[in-house]
Design a protein around this motif. Structure first.
Motif, mmCIF file in Angstrom:
data_model
loop_
_atom_site.group_PDB
_atom_site.id
_atom_site.type_symbol
_atom_site.label_atom_id
_atom_site.label_comp_id
_atom_site.label_asym_id
_atom_site.label_seq_id
_atom_site.Cartn_x
_atom_site.Cartn_y
_atom_site.Cartn_z
ATOM 1 N N LYS A 1 0.822 -1.206 0.000
ATOM 2 C CA LYS A 1 0.000 0.000 0.000
ATOM 3 C C LYS A 1 0.859 1.260 0.000
ATOM 4 O O LYS A 1 0.445 2.307 -0.503
ATOM 5 C CB LYS A 1 -0.925 0.005 1.220
ATOM 6 N N THR A 2 2.056 1.168 0.577
ATOM 7 C CA THR A 2 2.952 2.332 0.622
ATOM 8 C C THR A 2 4.218 2.132 -0.194
ATOM 9 O O THR A 2 4.946 3.086 -0.448
ATOM 10 C CB THR A 2 3.348 2.639 2.077
ATOM 11 N N ASN A 3 4.494 0.881 -0.607
ATOM 12 C CA ASN A 3 5.690 0.602 -1.399
ATOM 13 C C ASN A 3 5.329 -0.390 -2.495
ATOM 14 O O ASN A 3 5.304 -1.590 -2.277
ATOM 15 C CB ASN A 3 6.805 0.032 -0.510
ATOM 16 N N PRO A 4 5.040 0.114 -3.714
ATOM 17 C CA PRO A 4 4.518 -0.768 -4.763
ATOM 18 C C PRO A 4 5.500 -1.827 -5.249
ATOM 19 O O PRO A 4 5.077 -2.757 -5.945
ATOM 20 C CB PRO A 4 4.167 0.204 -5.892
ATOM 21 N N VAL A 5 6.773 -1.736 -4.909
ATOM 22 C CA VAL A 5 7.703 -2.769 -5.366
ATOM 23 C C VAL A 5 7.402 -4.116 -4.727
ATOM 24 O O VAL A 5 7.897 -5.154 -5.171
ATOM 25 C CB VAL A 5 9.172 -2.389 -5.086
ATOM 26 N N PHE A 6 6.589 -4.138 -3.687
ATOM 27 C CA PHE A 6 6.258 -5.392 -3.018
ATOM 28 C C PHE A 6 5.109 -6.131 -3.691
ATOM 29 O O PHE A 6 4.780 -7.235 -3.285
ATOM 30 C CB PHE A 6 5.874 -5.130 -1.554
ATOM 31 N N ALA A 7 4.487 -5.526 -4.708
ATOM 32 C CA ALA A 7 3.263 -6.129 -5.225
ATOM 33 C C ALA A 7 3.298 -6.302 -6.737
ATOM 34 O O ALA A 7 3.886 -5.496 -7.447
ATOM 35 C CB ALA A 7 2.067 -5.269 -4.839
ATOM 36 N N PRO A 8 2.665 -7.376 -7.232
ATOM 37 C CA PRO A 8 2.520 -7.562 -8.676
ATOM 38 C C PRO A 8 1.331 -6.773 -9.205
ATOM 39 O O PRO A 8 0.471 -6.325 -8.452
ATOM 40 C CB PRO A 8 2.274 -9.063 -8.791
ATOM 41 N N GLY A 9 1.289 -6.602 -10.514
ATOM 42 C CA GLY A 9 0.124 -5.974 -11.130
ATOM 43 C C GLY A 9 0.449 -4.646 -11.786
ATOM 44 O O GLY A 9 1.374 -3.936 -11.390
ATOM 45 N N LEU A 10 -0.341 -4.313 -12.801
ATOM 46 C CA LEU A 10 -0.134 -3.098 -13.579
ATOM 47 C C LEU A 10 -0.249 -1.843 -12.725
ATOM 48 O O LEU A 10 0.542 -0.901 -12.862
ATOM 49 C CB LEU A 10 -1.167 -3.064 -14.712
ATOM 50 N N ASP A 11 -1.224 -1.830 -11.831
ATOM 51 C CA ASP A 11 -1.453 -0.640 -11.018
ATOM 52 C C ASP A 11 -0.301 -0.368 -10.052
ATOM 53 O O ASP A 11 -0.130 0.773 -9.604
ATOM 54 C CB ASP A 11 -2.755 -0.782 -10.226
#
Length: 238
Positions: A167-177
């Motif tokens: 939620k605060t660091n997008p490098v932890f998550a997959p996906g286009l958004d």
């Protein structure tokens, strides 16, 4: 959007693209009559050594072609093909060769646009979409450098913790958004509008240099990369 719909919207003046065993090759006509080379990995195909070698060969053939016709690299792949056969024959080197072939084509004037319209993951994602000069995506695409269960195994953090960190660091998550704020994805195209116009916008506004770190800083998804790059360049006297 399905692949045929995407290509029809991109090239209303006409295109010819041949799918074969999970790969795509052909060309399309821009509104000004010039060509765009079309390559791709389609149908959620895992990228093996034969596929990577074939794509790299086609890219190098384009690099030898006079002119500056761009390469459109459409992506709907699985991850790299993680078989014993591929690993023993050096899959990592084949993927690296493909990425370097795209760079060679760029040096010879044939820049590339990666277009994410389906799934892609891991080494196949890095050697194709992320190796392109510019990367764009369509809503519904599901890219991931590493899925959350794998990230969890590597970091020893629970999936719930990783989702919270995302939620605060997008490098932890997959996906286009999540990839968009990091700057990895240059634009997310609007499928409700003609894709040909959005393609022309990219082709007319090629960045003079790799802007991913700058975009990541501006979008708040990758705040340290540009600062570190600037420090390294300053230390190098540039």
């Amino acid at each position: 959007m399905k692949l045929d719909e995407i290509l029809q919207s991109l090239f209303p003046a006409g295109y010819s693209a041949t799918p074969r065993q999970g790969l795509l090759s052909g060309s399309g006509k821009r509104g000004n009559g010039t060509d765009v080379h079309i390559l791709g990995v389609i149908d959620d195909t895992p990228l093996g050594i034969e596929d990577a070698a074939q794509l790299a060969s086609q890219v190098l053939d384009i690099a030898r072609t006079p002119g500056d016709a761009p390469i459109l690299l459409v992506i709907d792949s699985s991850s790299q093909r993680m078989s014993r056969h591929d690993e023993l024959l050096g899959l990592n080197e084949y993927l690296s060769h493909l990425a370097k072939a795209l760079f060679v084509a760029e040096l010879h004037g044939h820049r590339s646009i990666g277009l994410l319209y389906g799934h892609t993951a891991a080494g196949a994602f890095i050697a194709t979409a992320l190796a392109a000069t510019v990367l764009v995506g369509l809503p519904g695409a599901t890219p991931e450098v590493m899925d959350l269960p794998s990230v969890s195994r590597v970091t020893k953090l629970s999936i719930d913790v990783l989702k919270e960190k995302a939620k605060t660091n997008p490098v932890f998550a997959p996906g286009l958004d999540y990839l968009f704020p990091t700057g990895a994805v240059h634009q997310i195209w609007d499928p409700a509008k003609p894709l040909a116009e959005q393609l022309e916008t990219v082709l007319s506004q090629w960045p003079a240099e790799d802007t991913r770190a700058q975009l990541g800083l501006a979008r708040g998804g990758r705040p340290a990369a540009q600062r570190i790059i600037d420090q390294v360049l300053a230390l190098a006297g540039q």
